[in-house]
Design a protein around this motif. Structure first.
Motif: not given
Length: 364
Positions: A254-280
């Motif tokens: 459940g908490p992971c799904e809430r975090v994953l819902d923010r993934a597109p927003e974070w990827i766009e916000a941090f690129s290209p300064v910082l790479q975001v990786r989601f580890v499974f």
């Protein structure tokens, strides 16, 4: 008779504690339902709002002195306990541990055999309560010997409180407060000694950054992650050119799904300064379509949880910021809300660094 009356008293106490604990934690209950893989996900929010009220109402209405009403309520409670038992037993068959929030923020959230044993006991109490209600024993005691029932209730309450105090709280330790090193010294390739000097110089001139000094940066550990193409990469290789924010998640949590819902927003916000990786914890090619839609090609596989454990993450979701200078730049932190707060703090630090000219501003 005493044993028979103790069952509804214990069940009432349990329902009241459970309902009151859930009242202020609807989000936790909703996430627990997702983690437990309950169907009709669109109704989870509604159920999470109604469930605590339902438990409290059932606990109170059970003591209205009417045999038909008490019997109906007792049957409803017993069915609820059986449903909880089936859900917990099913959760124990999952590959990864599940957090259920059965008592809101109270008690250990991780589903285990102890949880199953507790629910077996509650189911037994539910069945005894049906017998007590249907036989008229509850109504008889309520009408003819209310003082004796109150005395028994006080005894049960004190015994429960004493047990809780003796065992102690089993609630998980709170995650450490998010901490992030200064972006100017961590996000670009840099010698570790120079990075520390730059960090000290920046902190000396800004009293508002006093909290950052408390974060002791350590060397990025020797751990390995697997890329989508199957190749292995060390954490040092991953951050050779750019810092990396690693977010450790599990599908269905459940908490992971809430975090994953923010993934597109974070990827766009941090690129290209910082790479975001989601580890499974499972290979990337086994991820669900909904997951890959959110994280794209930025998913990685943590074999046997080795990277997360080495970095100090205790559960999923968790997150850590790795600097491009070979040092940890923030975290690790655990828990859905804490991870989101951590990432938002990084965004804030990056924005401040860009305003002060420490980092290039994003292209318009």
């Amino acid at each position: 008779m005493t044993v028979l009356m103790a069952a509804p008293l214990l069940l009432t106490l349990t329902l009241l504690v459970s309902g009151l604990a859930k009242l202020g934690g609807r989000q936790g209950t909703e996430e627990a339902m997702t983690s437990l893989r309950l169907p009709l996900r669109g109704l989870h929010r509604t159920v999470a709002s109604l469930l605590p009220v339902t438990e409290i109402v059932l606990a109170l209405v059970l003591w209205i002195p009417s045999v038909p009403l008490q019997t109906a309520v007792a049957v409803a409670i017993a069915l609820l306990m059986i449903a909880y038992l089936v859900i917990i037993a099913r959760a124990l068959t999952f590959e990864e541990p599940v957090e259920c929030s059965c008592f809101g923020t109270l008690a250990s959230p991780t589903v285990s055999r102890l949880t199953l044993g507790r629910n077996l006991l509650l189911t037994g109490l539910g069945l005894l309560t049906v017998v007590a209600a249907a036989s008229g024993a509850m109504t008889t005691v309520l009408v003819q010997a209310p003082l004796a029932l109150i005395g028994l209730g006080i005894t049960v309450l004190l015994a429960s409180a004493l047990t809780a105090l003796s065992v102690g709280s089993t609630a998980p330790d709170a995650s450490p407060a998010p901490a992030v090193a200064r972006p100017g010294s961590a996000l670009g390739p840099q010698d570790a000694e120079d990075a520390e000097d730059a960090e000290d110089a920046g902190d000396a001139g800004d009293a508002g950054d006093a909290e950052l000094v408390d974060y002791e940066r350590s060397t990025t550990p020797a751990a390995v992650l697997q890329k989508p193409d199957g190749h292995l990469v060390t954490l040092t290789q991953l951050t050779a050119q750019r810092a990396a924010l690693l977010v450790f998640v599990s599908e269905g949590c459940g908490p992971c799904e809430r975090v994953l819902d923010r993934a597109p927003e974070w990827i766009e916000a941090f690129s290209p300064v910082l790479q975001v990786r989601f580890v499974f914890s499972r290979p990337v090619d086994q991820l669900r379509e909904r997951t890959t839609e959110r994280v794209g090609e930025l998913a990685m596989h943590d074999l046997q949880f080795t990277a997360r454990s080495t970095l100090g993450g205790r559960t999923a979701p968790s997150a850590v910021l790795l600097g491009a200078d070979g040092l940890l730049a923030g975290g690790p932190v655990d828990g859905g809300s804490t991870v989101i707060e951590f990432v938002e703090e990084i965004r804030s630090e990056l924005a401040n660094a860009q305003e002060q000219g420490e980092l290039p501003s994003p292209a318009p």
